[in-house]
Design a protein around this motif. Structure first.
Motif, mmCIF file in Angstrom:
data_model
loop_
_atom_site.group_PDB
_atom_site.id
_atom_site.type_symbol
_atom_site.label_atom_id
_atom_site.label_comp_id
_atom_site.label_asym_id
_atom_site.label_seq_id
_atom_site.Cartn_x
_atom_site.Cartn_y
_atom_site.Cartn_z
ATOM 1 N N LYS A 62 -7.924 14.812 28.166
ATOM 2 C CA LYS A 62 -9.311 14.316 28.248
ATOM 3 C C LYS A 62 -10.004 14.392 26.895
ATOM 4 C CE LYS A 62 -10.364 16.749 32.027
ATOM 5 N NZ LYS A 62 -11.138 17.303 33.143
ATOM 6 N N ARG A 63 -9.806 15.497 26.200
ATOM 7 C CA ARG A 63 -10.433 15.676 24.887
ATOM 8 C C ARG A 63 -9.929 14.627 23.892
ATOM 9 N NH1 ARG A 63 -8.991 20.513 24.328
ATOM 10 N NH2 ARG A 63 -7.377 20.238 22.776
ATOM 11 N N LEU A 64 -8.615 14.386 23.877
ATOM 12 C CA LEU A 64 -8.039 13.388 22.972
ATOM 13 C C LEU A 64 -8.550 11.985 23.290
ATOM 14 C CD1 LEU A 64 -4.338 14.605 22.687
ATOM 15 C CD2 LEU A 64 -6.071 14.633 20.897
ATOM 16 N N VAL A 65 -8.653 11.653 24.570
ATOM 17 C CA VAL A 65 -9.144 10.325 24.958
ATOM 18 C C VAL A 65 -10.603 10.160 24.549
ATOM 19 C CG1 VAL A 65 -9.662 8.807 26.917
ATOM 20 C CG2 VAL A 65 -7.471 10.001 26.812
ATOM 21 N N ARG A 66 -11.427 11.191 24.775
ATOM 22 C CA ARG A 66 -12.836 11.108 24.367
ATOM 23 C C ARG A 66 -12.979 10.976 22.853
ATOM 24 N NH1 ARG A 66 -13.869 15.116 28.509
ATOM 25 N NH2 ARG A 66 -13.876 16.694 26.887
ATOM 26 N N PRO A 71 -15.099 6.708 17.990
ATOM 27 C CA PRO A 71 -15.348 5.761 16.889
ATOM 28 C C PRO A 71 -15.537 4.311 17.350
ATOM 29 C CG PRO A 71 -13.148 6.712 16.708
ATOM 30 C CD PRO A 71 -13.793 7.339 17.891
ATOM 31 N N LEU A 72 -15.179 4.015 18.591
ATOM 32 C CA LEU A 72 -15.302 2.652 19.110
ATOM 33 C C LEU A 72 -16.680 2.373 19.709
ATOM 34 C CD1 LEU A 72 -11.909 2.576 21.071
ATOM 35 C CD2 LEU A 72 -12.296 1.959 18.686
ATOM 36 N N THR A 73 -17.518 3.390 19.826
ATOM 37 C CA THR A 73 -18.787 3.257 20.553
ATOM 38 C C THR A 73 -19.696 2.121 20.104
ATOM 39 O OG1 THR A 73 -19.786 4.989 19.212
ATOM 40 C CG2 THR A 73 -18.858 5.655 21.318
ATOM 41 N N LEU A 101 -5.535 2.893 24.187
ATOM 42 C CA LEU A 101 -6.904 2.815 24.681
ATOM 43 C C LEU A 101 -7.587 1.542 24.191
ATOM 44 C CD1 LEU A 101 -8.938 4.362 26.390
ATOM 45 C CD2 LEU A 101 -9.694 5.515 24.317
ATOM 46 N N VAL A 102 -7.434 1.230 22.920
ATOM 47 C CA VAL A 102 -8.010 -0.010 22.367
ATOM 48 C C VAL A 102 -7.412 -1.218 23.083
ATOM 49 C CG1 VAL A 102 -8.079 -1.485 20.313
ATOM 50 C CG2 VAL A 102 -8.634 0.936 20.118
ATOM 51 N N HIS A 103 -6.103 -1.178 23.346
ATOM 52 C CA HIS A 103 -5.441 -2.284 24.042
ATOM 53 C C HIS A 103 -6.039 -2.527 25.428
ATOM 54 C CE1 HIS A 103 -2.137 -3.907 26.635
ATOM 55 N NE2 HIS A 103 -2.188 -4.821 25.682
ATOM 56 N N VAL A 104 -6.180 -1.477 26.226
ATOM 57 C CA VAL A 104 -6.700 -1.648 27.585
ATOM 58 C C VAL A 104 -8.195 -1.994 27.564
ATOM 59 C CG1 VAL A 104 -7.273 0.753 28.157
ATOM 60 C CG2 VAL A 104 -6.488 -0.767 29.946
#
Length: 114
Positions: A62-66, A71-73, A101-104
């Protein structure tokens, strides 16, 4: 840089509304459920199943995904969304998590890079 708490979905009522909308997108590592938001910004949540590992492993994912999302916000659409992590995410490096994550997010049209 972490994701601010104001940008997170926290209440069960909000989770239920997002899942009830049934608008989802997926790749091999993540599933995203989304719902248009009337707030002036997006809100995100990360869900990790107990099948992925113990609490230490799940919290790390969860921490890694957040952190990958932070930076994409500026380019994220004004929607509420839940990111569900699939089996295998726990073995990925930070860069691999960010790439997936960027892909999805691109597939779901939540992230639009100029």
């Amino acid at each position: 840089m972490a994701l601010k708490k104001a940008l997170r979905v926290k209440k069960k009522k909000d989770f239920d509304r997002i899942f009830y909308a049934k608008k989802s997108t997926a790749n091999k590592k993540f599933i995203i459920y989304q719902l248009p938001s009337d707030l002036g910004h997006f809100r995100a949540a990360v869900s990790v199943s107990k099948k992925l590992g113990n609490a230490v492993v799940r919290n790390r994912v969860k921490r890694l995904v957040r952190h990958a999302l932070a930076p994409l916000t500026p380019e994220l659409s004004k929607v509420d969304f839940v990111i569900i992590c699939r089996k295998g995410v726990e073995t990925l490096t930070f860069d691999e998590i960010q790439k997936n994550l960027v892909h999805v997010l691109n597939l779901s049209k939540i992230y639009q890079k100029d």
